[in-house]
Design a protein around this motif. Sequence first.
Motif, short mmCIF file in Angstrom:
data_model
loop_
_atom_site.label_atom_id
_atom_site.label_comp_id
_atom_site.label_asym_id
_atom_site.label_seq_id
_atom_site.Cartn_x
_atom_site.Cartn_y
_atom_site.Cartn_z
N GLY A 79 4.61 4.96 9.60
CA GLY A 79 3.66 4.12 9.43
C GLY A 79 3.96 2.61 9.47
O GLY A 79 5.21 2.34 9.40
N SER A 80 3.15 1.80 9.35
CA SER A 80 3.07 0.28 9.52
C SER A 80 2.58 -0.46 8.47
O SER A 80 1.35 0.23 7.95
CB SER A 80 2.71 -0.14 10.86
OG SER A 80 3.78 0.40 11.85
N LEU A 81 3.17 -1.67 8.08
CA LEU A 81 2.23 -2.46 7.34
C LEU A 81 2.42 -3.84 7.48
O LEU A 81 3.35 -3.86 8.01
CB LEU A 81 2.39 -2.35 5.64
CG LEU A 81 1.97 -0.83 4.77
CD1 LEU A 81 2.65 -0.90 3.50
CD2 LEU A 81 0.53 -0.96 4.68
N VAL A 117 5.05 -1.33 -1.90
CA VAL A 117 5.09 -0.69 -1.01
C VAL A 117 5.42 0.75 -1.24
O VAL A 117 6.64 0.72 -1.71
CB VAL A 117 5.57 -1.09 0.36
CG1 VAL A 117 5.89 -0.31 1.12
CG2 VAL A 117 5.12 -2.64 0.45
N VAL A 142 1.69 4.43 2.20
CA VAL A 142 1.72 4.75 3.54
C VAL A 142 2.83 5.95 3.76
O VAL A 142 3.70 5.99 2.99
CB VAL A 142 2.27 3.34 4.56
CG1 VAL A 142 3.59 3.10 4.19
CG2 VAL A 142 1.80 3.66 5.86
N GLN A 143 2.52 6.56 4.87
CA GLN A 143 3.47 7.90 5.25
C GLN A 143 4.57 7.22 5.96
O GLN A 143 4.52 6.29 6.69
CB GLN A 143 2.50 8.78 5.98
CG GLN A 143 1.48 9.69 5.39
CD GLN A 143 0.90 10.77 5.91
OE1 GLN A 143 0.42 10.75 7.27
NE2 GLN A 143 0.54 11.76 5.27
N VAL A 158 6.30 4.62 0.27
CA VAL A 158 6.31 5.41 1.71
C VAL A 158 6.49 6.78 1.24
O VAL A 158 7.64 7.00 0.74
CB VAL A 158 7.37 4.77 2.56
CG1 VAL A 158 7.42 5.52 3.98
CG2 VAL A 158 7.39 3.37 2.89
N THR A 210 10.40 2.02 -0.10
CA THR A 210 9.55 2.18 -1.11
C THR A 210 10.35 1.19 -2.11
O THR A 210 11.48 1.44 -2.31
CB THR A 210 9.36 3.56 -1.91
OG1 THR A 210 8.76 4.27 -0.81
CG2 THR A 210 8.71 3.26 -3.05
N ALA A 238 0.76 -1.26 0.02
CA ALA A 238 -0.04 0.03 -0.04
C ALA A 238 0.89 1.15 0.03
O ALA A 238 2.14 1.30 0.20
CB ALA A 238 -0.82 -0.14 1.32
N ASN A 243 7.46 -1.77 10.52
CA ASN A 243 7.23 -0.58 11.35
C ASN A 243 8.09 0.44 11.10
O ASN A 243 9.24 0.12 10.51
CB ASN A 243 7.14 -1.17 12.82
CG ASN A 243 6.27 -2.05 13.21
OD1 ASN A 243 5.17 -2.17 12.83
ND2 ASN A 243 6.81 -2.97 14.09
#
Length: 119
Positions: free
Chosen positions: A16-18, A115, A12-13, A117, A90, A10, A83
């Motif tokens: 953040g976490s994924l 991913v 994400v900033q 970021v 990225t 995804a 995390n």
Amino acid sequence: QVQLVESGGALVQAGGSLRLSCAASGIIFAFNRMAWYRQAPGNERELVAAITHGGYSNYADSVTGRFTISRDNSNNTVYLHMNDLKPEDTAVYYCNAQRVWPRTGSAYWGQGTQVTVSS
């Protein structure tokens, strides 16, 4: 037919976490070392983390302390918990299965999950 199906990528900033998931089929999961690799544009594919059937894991220096690899041997699934994500994380993340028992054998790859970021 071997299939490794990744999910969870995804946008994400930073900070953040994924959690990435990889569901494996067509292999004897217990006979395989499972791993996550990533490839950013213009870069070679690199190992992020790997885990044996017994749970021994190792990590790239760049993710140590931030990422955790785990596997559910009853559901043939491997996870990558990420995390404190950074823009340099990225990449397209790929699941890998490498047969290691009773001897080194075939390796398989998933299709990858993106991913991204943002800073």
